[in-house]
Structures are given as C-alpha cells and as structure tokens.
Design a protein around this motif. Structure first.
Motif, PDB file in Angstrom:
ATOM      1  N   GLY A 199     -44.298 -56.435 112.363  1.00 49.20           N
ATOM      2  CA  GLY A 199     -43.710 -57.746 112.619  1.00 49.20           C
ATOM      3  C   GLY A 199     -44.494 -58.605 113.580  1.00 49.20           C
ATOM      4  N   ASP A 200     -45.760 -58.260 113.849  1.00 51.80           N
ATOM      5  CA  ASP A 200     -46.569 -59.048 114.785  1.00 51.80           C
ATOM      6  C   ASP A 200     -47.191 -60.257 114.094  1.00 51.80           C
ATOM      7  N   ILE A 201     -46.345 -61.030 113.455  1.00 51.86           N
ATOM      8  CA  ILE A 201     -46.783 -62.221 112.732  1.00 51.86           C
ATOM      9  C   ILE A 201     -45.969 -63.420 113.211  1.00 51.86           C
ATOM     10  N   GLU A 202     -46.491 -64.605 112.894  1.00 54.84           N
ATOM     11  CA  GLU A 202     -45.754 -65.844 113.123  1.00 54.84           C
ATOM     12  C   GLU A 202     -45.554 -66.525 111.781  1.00 54.84           C
ATOM     13  N   VAL A 203     -44.390 -67.110 111.598  1.00 55.84           N
ATOM     14  CA  VAL A 203     -44.089 -67.744 110.315  1.00 55.84           C
ATOM     15  C   VAL A 203     -43.579 -69.163 110.538  1.00 55.84           C
ATOM     16  N   SER A 204     -43.714 -69.952 109.507  1.00 53.25           N
ATOM     17  CA  SER A 204     -43.094 -71.276 109.457  1.00 53.25           C
ATOM     18  C   SER A 204     -42.522 -71.452 108.064  1.00 53.25           C
ATOM     19  N   PHE A 205     -41.540 -72.328 107.947  1.00 51.63           N
ATOM     20  CA  PHE A 205     -40.842 -72.514 106.679  1.00 51.63           C
ATOM     21  C   PHE A 205     -40.819 -73.985 106.298  1.00 51.63           C
ATOM     22  N   GLU A 206     -40.988 -74.239 105.021  1.00 52.35           N
ATOM     23  CA  GLU A 206     -40.988 -75.615 104.525  1.00 52.35           C
ATOM     24  C   GLU A 206     -39.780 -75.836 103.620  1.00 52.35           C
ATOM     25  N   PHE A 207     -39.097 -76.956 103.835  1.00 58.86           N
ATOM     26  CA  PHE A 207     -37.930 -77.336 103.046  1.00 58.86           C
ATOM     27  C   PHE A 207     -38.182 -78.690 102.391  1.00 58.86           C
ATOM     28  N   PHE A 208     -37.384 -79.001 101.372  1.00 63.40           N
ATOM     29  CA  PHE A 208     -37.427 -80.364 100.852  1.00 63.40           C
ATOM     30  C   PHE A 208     -36.121 -81.070 101.200  1.00 63.40           C
ATOM     31  N   PRO A 209     -36.144 -82.397 101.328  1.00 57.36           N
ATOM     32  CA  PRO A 209     -34.958 -83.126 101.795  1.00 57.36           C
ATOM     33  C   PRO A 209     -33.870 -83.159 100.729  1.00 57.36           C
ATOM     34  N   PRO A 210     -32.618 -83.004 101.126  1.00 61.05           N
ATOM     35  CA  PRO A 210     -31.521 -83.055 100.154  1.00 61.05           C
ATOM     36  C   PRO A 210     -31.249 -84.485  99.707  1.00 61.05           C
ATOM     37  N   ARG A 211     -30.735 -84.606  98.486  1.00 62.48           N
ATOM     38  CA  ARG A 211     -30.388 -85.925  97.954  1.00 62.48           C
ATOM     39  C   ARG A 211     -28.904 -86.038  97.632  1.00 62.48           C
ATOM     40  N   GLU A 234     -24.681 -84.362  98.855  1.00 60.57           N
ATOM     41  CA  GLU A 234     -23.917 -83.598  99.837  1.00 60.57           C
ATOM     42  C   GLU A 234     -24.075 -82.104  99.591  1.00 60.57           C
ATOM     43  N   ARG A 235     -24.070 -81.711  98.305  1.00 61.96           N
ATOM     44  CA  ARG A 235     -24.263 -80.293  97.987  1.00 61.96           C
ATOM     45  C   ARG A 235     -25.648 -79.835  98.431  1.00 61.96           C
ATOM     46  N   GLY A 236     -26.648 -80.672  98.199  1.00 56.11           N
ATOM     47  CA  GLY A 236     -27.999 -80.330  98.635  1.00 56.11           C
ATOM     48  C   GLY A 236     -28.101 -80.190 100.143  1.00 56.11           C
ATOM     49  N   ALA A 237     -27.384 -81.063 100.859  1.00 55.60           N
ATOM     50  CA  ALA A 237     -27.387 -80.987 102.319  1.00 55.60           C
ATOM     51  C   ALA A 237     -26.747 -79.689 102.796  1.00 55.60           C
ATOM     52  N   GLU A 238     -25.682 -79.266 102.123  1.00 53.59           N
ATOM     53  CA  GLU A 238     -25.027 -78.007 102.478  1.00 53.59           C
ATOM     54  C   GLU A 238     -25.945 -76.823 102.200  1.00 53.59           C
ATOM     55  N   ASP A 239     -26.658 -76.866 101.052  1.00 52.40           N
ATOM     56  CA  ASP A 239     -27.585 -75.785 100.709  1.00 52.40           C
ATOM     57  C   ASP A 239     -28.715 -75.687 101.742  1.00 52.40           C
ATOM     58  N   LEU A 240     -29.244 -76.855 102.150  1.00 55.11           N
ATOM     59  CA  LEU A 240     -30.306 -76.854 103.149  1.00 55.11           C
ATOM     60  C   LEU A 240     -29.794 -76.304 104.474  1.00 55.11           C
ATOM     61  N   GLN A 241     -28.608 -76.710 104.863  1.00 54.16           N
ATOM     62  CA  GLN A 241     -28.029 -76.219 106.113  1.00 54.16           C
ATOM     63  C   GLN A 241     -27.890 -74.699 106.086  1.00 54.16           C
ATOM     64  N   ASP A 242     -27.444 -74.160 104.937  1.00 52.49           N
ATOM     65  CA  ASP A 242     -27.290 -72.710 104.805  1.00 52.49           C
ATOM     66  C   ASP A 242     -28.654 -72.008 104.866  1.00 52.49           C
ATOM     67  N   THR A 243     -29.665 -72.619 104.233  1.00 52.92           N
ATOM     68  CA  THR A 243     -31.003 -72.029 104.226  1.00 52.92           C
ATOM     69  C   THR A 243     -31.588 -72.000 105.632  1.00 52.92           C
ATOM     70  N   VAL A 244     -31.454 -73.108 106.345  1.00 50.71           N
ATOM     71  CA  VAL A 244     -31.956 -73.182 107.718  1.00 50.71           C
ATOM     72  C   VAL A 244     -31.253 -72.148 108.593  1.00 50.71           C
ATOM     73  N   PHE A 301     -44.248 -70.498 104.553  1.00 47.30           N
ATOM     74  CA  PHE A 301     -43.527 -70.217 103.313  1.00 47.30           C
ATOM     75  C   PHE A 301     -42.938 -71.490 102.712  1.00 47.30           C
ATOM     76  N   TYR A 302     -43.268 -71.730 101.451  1.00 42.43           N
ATOM     77  CA  TYR A 302     -42.652 -72.809 100.680  1.00 42.43           C
ATOM     78  C   TYR A 302     -41.338 -72.266 100.133  1.00 42.43           C
ATOM     79  N   THR A 303     -40.238 -72.587 100.792  1.00 44.62           N
ATOM     80  CA  THR A 303     -38.968 -71.923 100.496  1.00 44.62           C
ATOM     81  C   THR A 303     -38.253 -72.486  99.279  1.00 44.62           C
ATOM     82  N   LEU A 304     -38.552 -73.722  98.899  1.00 46.24           N
ATOM     83  CA  LEU A 304     -37.788 -74.413  97.847  1.00 46.24           C
ATOM     84  C   LEU A 304     -36.298 -74.400  98.174  1.00 46.24           C
ATOM     85  N   ASN A 305     -35.996 -74.449  99.467  1.00 44.00           N
ATOM     86  CA  ASN A 305     -34.612 -74.461  99.979  1.00 44.00           C
ATOM     87  C   ASN A 305     -33.823 -73.224  99.564  1.00 44.00           C
TER      88      ASN A 305
END
Length: 309
Positions: free
Chosen positions: A19-31, A33-43, A278-282
């Motif tokens: 686990g001696d790694i560093e990571v970052s995550f990429e999301f796309f913006p929701p369009r 209310e459901r998308g916003a909820e999905d992004l919130q859950d992913t984050v 990581f390109y998470t695709l939300n």
C-alpha cells in the motif's frame, strides 16, 4: 497433472502489496439530481482511501463548465478532499477563462487540470479563438498569471491523435511543463511497456516533472472500445479477445476488469511507479477493488493498525 503440482510453492499474488502508493481519482460532473447522488456516493466510498486529490472533468466544447465548478466546489467544501477542476481552452475567451479561474481561487480551489480540450461534435478539430488561449501551454501560463495554482496537464503515451509525430507531441508536453505545470497525467493505456517507453522518451528530452499513469478500469467493454478509438489508445489483441462477451455478464466483467487493471498497476509498480490516477467513470467499486489489491486501505483502518502495533 495434479501430482506434478504437489509440493510446489508459489507466493500469493498480492502478498507483497504494502500500500505504499498514492492515488488520485477522476470524476465527471453530474447533469441530473440522480447523477449528483451517484457522484456523492462515489466520492464518499473512495474518500477513506486518502487520495492526494480528486478531479472533475469538463465536457467537450467546455459544455459542462458550470456543472464542473458546482461539483468541484461541493467536494471541496463538503469533504476533506483536495479537489481539482478541469479547465479547457475551448469555447471561451481568455478573459472568460481567467474569470472562471479567479472564481475557483476565491472558492479555495488551488489545483487546476489544464487541457486544450475537445471541440463539440464528432470529427471536428480544435480551432483557437482569436481572443482565446491557443492551447494547453498558453492556458497553463495564463493560469499562473491569475494565481499560483498547482497545475496538472495531459500526456499521451501513444501520442496525441492530432500530433504530427512523437517528437512534436513531446515538445508540446515540454512546453506545458515549462509554462509551470507540476505534473502530467497520462491518457489511459493497457501495456506497462507503453508507459515505460513514454517515460524514458520524456526524460530524454529533459522533462523531469512527475508523470502519473492514468488507469481506466473497464466498466463497460463497448464504451472502453469507443474511448480507445477516439484517442487512438491500443487495446492489445489478447485483451480484446478476453473482453468479448463480458458486457452480457456484468459481474464477471467487473472481476476480469479489476484483475486486468491490478496486474497493469503491479507491473508499473515493479518499474518504480508509486502514483496512480484512476478514471472512475463515477463508479467506486472497481477503483476501490484495485486499490485494495495493491494494499491500500482506508485511512482509519491504517491508523488503527498503527496504534495497535
């Protein structure tokens, strides 16, 4: 056959993953209310892994700039995560982009992923506006004039589709770093050798900034093939064959996708890589599984183990 295997010892595949790694995550913006909820859950699912930053993309033609800003500010203000905004040159003047950058700075956002950006419409090519930024290098320089942002830029292990050749592509990356970018995040790829060749070529022309491999877990085979065709990322024949039919079996696809991506990351790790984007695709599940296999654990679990030691 079974008798021949008796007595053989092989180390567990992920035994050495510390686990001696560093990571970052990429999301796309929701369009929606459901998308916003999905992004919130992913984050919320990925935040315990302690990413050094998360970023939110901007759509083709700059079409999601306002959605991007809303999502970035929400993450920055409602979570402990360092949030970065994608900002492109497309569809806006220099003044408009500078104003947006200032609004990010005023909102506490200190990290921008600066990209030339894709024009809207399939097959269309980027045309710089007379009053706009000519490309990513100019955008980086402009952002640095606005405020002392941390800036990440894009890199292309298999060459940008519109570059004349590899030399021109590397020269463009060098100009972005020279303009003030701190790191380059690569387009996704499926061969560790592809990344290592690119890293060596970049070093040979004097690029000494951090180059972070972009990892795309295959959440959807058809979609991944479309993405690869658009950016001219090679899917090795063995992988193409392996993916056939998996979209009809989502659970099996996820198992295969996590295995493939983790093996790629393990090969990169063996070559000295310690940072992954990581390109998470939300979707949290695949990226989380890969990080887990690489030995990364939620921060509170790591803290508890440290106290117990």
């Amino acid at each position: 056959m079974l008798a021949n295997l008796h007595g053989l010892k092989a180390d567990p595949l992920f035994e050495a993953a510390t686990g001696d790694i560093e990571v970052s995550f990429e999301f796309f913006p929701p369009r929606s209310e459901r998308g916003a909820e999905d992004l919130q859950d992913t984050v919320a699912a990925l935040a315990p892994l302690g990413p050094r930053f998360v970023s939110v993309t901007c759509g083709a033609g700059g079409s999601t700039r306002h959605h991007t800003r809303d999502a970035v500010v929400r993450i920055a203000t409602q979570t402990p995560l360092a949030a970065a905004a994608h900002l492109t040159c497309v569809g806006a003047s220099r003044n408009e982009i500078d104003d947006l950058a200032r609004s990010y700075w005023d909102a506490g956002i200190r990290h921008i992923v600066a990209l030339r950006g894709d024009p809207e419409g399939p097959g269309s090519r980027f045309e710089a506006r007379p009053d706009g930024y000519a490309g990513a290098a100019a955008l980086v320089a402009g952002l640095k004039r606005v405020a002392p942002f941390e800036v990440s830029v894009a890199a292309y292990p298999e060459c940008h589709p519109e570059s004349r050749n590899r030399a021109a592509d590397l020269d463009n990356l060098w100009r972005k770093i020279d303009a003030g970018a701190s790191r380059a995040i690569t387009q996704f790829f499926f061969s560790a050798d592809c990344f290592f060749r690119f890293r060596d070529q970049a070093a040979a022309v004097g690029i000494d900034a951090e180059i972070v491999p972009g990892i795309l877990p295959i959440a959807n085979v058809a979609q991944t093939r479309r993405f690869a065709a658009m950016c001219q990322a090679s899917i090795p024949p063995w992988l193409d064959r392996l993916l056939n039919g998996l979209d009809e079996r989502p659970a099996a696809r996820d198992l295969v996708a996590a295995t493939i991506a983790t093996e790629l990351c393990a090969q990169l790790y063996a070559g000295g890589v310690r940072q992954f984007h990581f390109y998470t695709l939300n979707r949290a599940d695949l990226s989380y599984a890969i990080c887990h296999l690489l030995g990364l654990r939620p921060q509170e679990d790591a803290d508890a183990r440290s106290r117990a030691a």
